[in-house]
Enzyme design. Sequence first.
Site, PDB file in Angstrom:
ATOM      1  N   GLU A  88       1.771  -5.676  -5.578  1.00 57.50           N
ATOM      2  CA  GLU A  88       1.829  -4.538  -4.651  1.00 57.50           C
ATOM      3  C   GLU A  88       1.624  -4.993  -3.218  1.00 57.50           C
ATOM      4  O   GLU A  88       2.259  -4.488  -2.295  1.00 57.50           O
ATOM      5  CB  GLU A  88       0.767  -3.502  -5.037  1.00 57.50           C
ATOM      6  CG  GLU A  88       0.814  -2.222  -4.207  1.00 57.50           C
ATOM      7  CD  GLU A  88       0.048  -2.277  -2.888  1.00 57.50           C
ATOM      8  OE1 GLU A  88       0.253  -1.384  -2.043  1.00 57.50           O
ATOM      9  OE2 GLU A  88      -0.746  -3.224  -2.705  1.00 57.50           O
ATOM     10  N   GLU A  89       0.703  -5.941  -3.024  1.00 56.11           N
ATOM     11  CA  GLU A  89       0.337  -6.347  -1.667  1.00 56.11           C
ATOM     12  C   GLU A  89       1.505  -6.991  -0.916  1.00 56.11           C
ATOM     13  O   GLU A  89       1.498  -7.056   0.311  1.00 56.11           O
ATOM     14  CB  GLU A  89      -0.851  -7.315  -1.705  1.00 56.11           C
ATOM     15  CG  GLU A  89      -2.136  -6.737  -2.271  1.00 56.11           C
ATOM     16  CD  GLU A  89      -2.768  -5.688  -1.361  1.00 56.11           C
ATOM     17  OE1 GLU A  89      -2.216  -5.411  -0.280  1.00 56.11           O
ATOM     18  OE2 GLU A  89      -3.816  -5.154  -1.734  1.00 56.11           O
TER      19      GLU A  89
END
Length: 443
Positions: A334-335
């Site tokens: 996600e990051e």
Amino acid sequence: MKYVFLILFMNLLPQYAGKSLRRDGSYPKTFEDIKNEIAGYTDIAKAIIDLAVHGKAQNRSYERLAVFADTIGPRLSGSKNLDAAIKYMFSALQEDGLENVHLEPVKVPHWERGEEFAMMLEPRNHSIAILGLGSSVATPPEGITSEVIVVASFDELHKRAQEAKGKIVVYNEPFISYGETVRYRSQGAVEAAKVGAVASLIRSIASFSIHSPHTGWQNYQPDVPQIPTACISVEDAEMMSRMSFRGAKIVVHLKMGAKTYPDSPSFNTVAEIVGSKYPEQIVLVSGHLDSWDVGQGAMDDGGGAFISWEALSLIKDLGLRPKRTLRLVLWTAEEQGGIGAKQYYQLHKENISNFDIVMESDEGTFQPSGLGFTGNAKARDIVKEIMTLLQPINVTEVYDNADGTDIDYWMRDGVPGEHALQVPACVMTSVNTSGFIILKGTR
């Protein structure tokens, strides 16, 4: 306790004869019928709250998270730690007795920061705390030594473009909100490179810090030179701004050993409670399993991942079997811009009509205040009615617009979305820093 309203939301949604909360807004029952049906779940709501707050599940998600964070540590995309975390969760979800536990392959970025440091040489010697930003290139082996230009905005940088050539650009942008100010982190290197700068240092995207840089992902653009970029503390950005305002010459030596490797194999982790009547229809709850390489990744987003897991655990422990399938997805990468979620969406979008709502928890795990919801007006009325069942814990508010990197793909295509909201806390002042760890007071 924030997961309690996720559970209620999931437990009640499946009762509407297999009809989604979106679509054309038509429902087989009157709103008065729906209100009466929701009121009929008062005892179930109480049982869920009692189990989560007072029963055997009290503090369970915190204890699970503490063991996980202490055992695995930070979980950067492409790292062995992330691989270990995924294997850990795959086993844990199976041991919890959830159904259809499986892994879905994803290709994810693999970047490592390496050794990095910065030193102010003029007007005095001063060690500058830095954290390289994700996907940054390295400096030459000998580093970069250059004069600094300090700007407060992109507009100022463009106006002073001739001054910036050959220098290190320091952004001392004022913090307005995370959503608005984060563009300096994501675009700062590109804008500095366009005017001929050799590197950029960005004030951490936080309202304050304790000499604690705040890392995150940044993006290069094709046909724009790639220059090294890192974040610095609020204090150092302010200090250099004051020095520059007084007319002092500032010289900084910067060295970064970052490396980007070919994409690595990873997985989204999935578990379910299969629906009793409409198993093909999905109510999705999620958090992301990856984190940055500093701190423990306990708040961003270990907490969100584990309260999402807890939602299914509580449903299972009470012997409830919703009509629709409750699906937990623990996203990877996600990051780095929602890589795992994007690939999940591409894989499953052909069945989009079966996704009735998508939920994400990725804004910390502090005292809950309500939820943000994206959907049509009639759906919002139903959600508001459901939330009245949470009056015993004073979590009843429904706010406009859900937000979440991992569920945005679905919401853009019309699937209702929800994310958990909380009493404002200083999560963005220390998350993704080397000083951010799990504390018992954050549960």
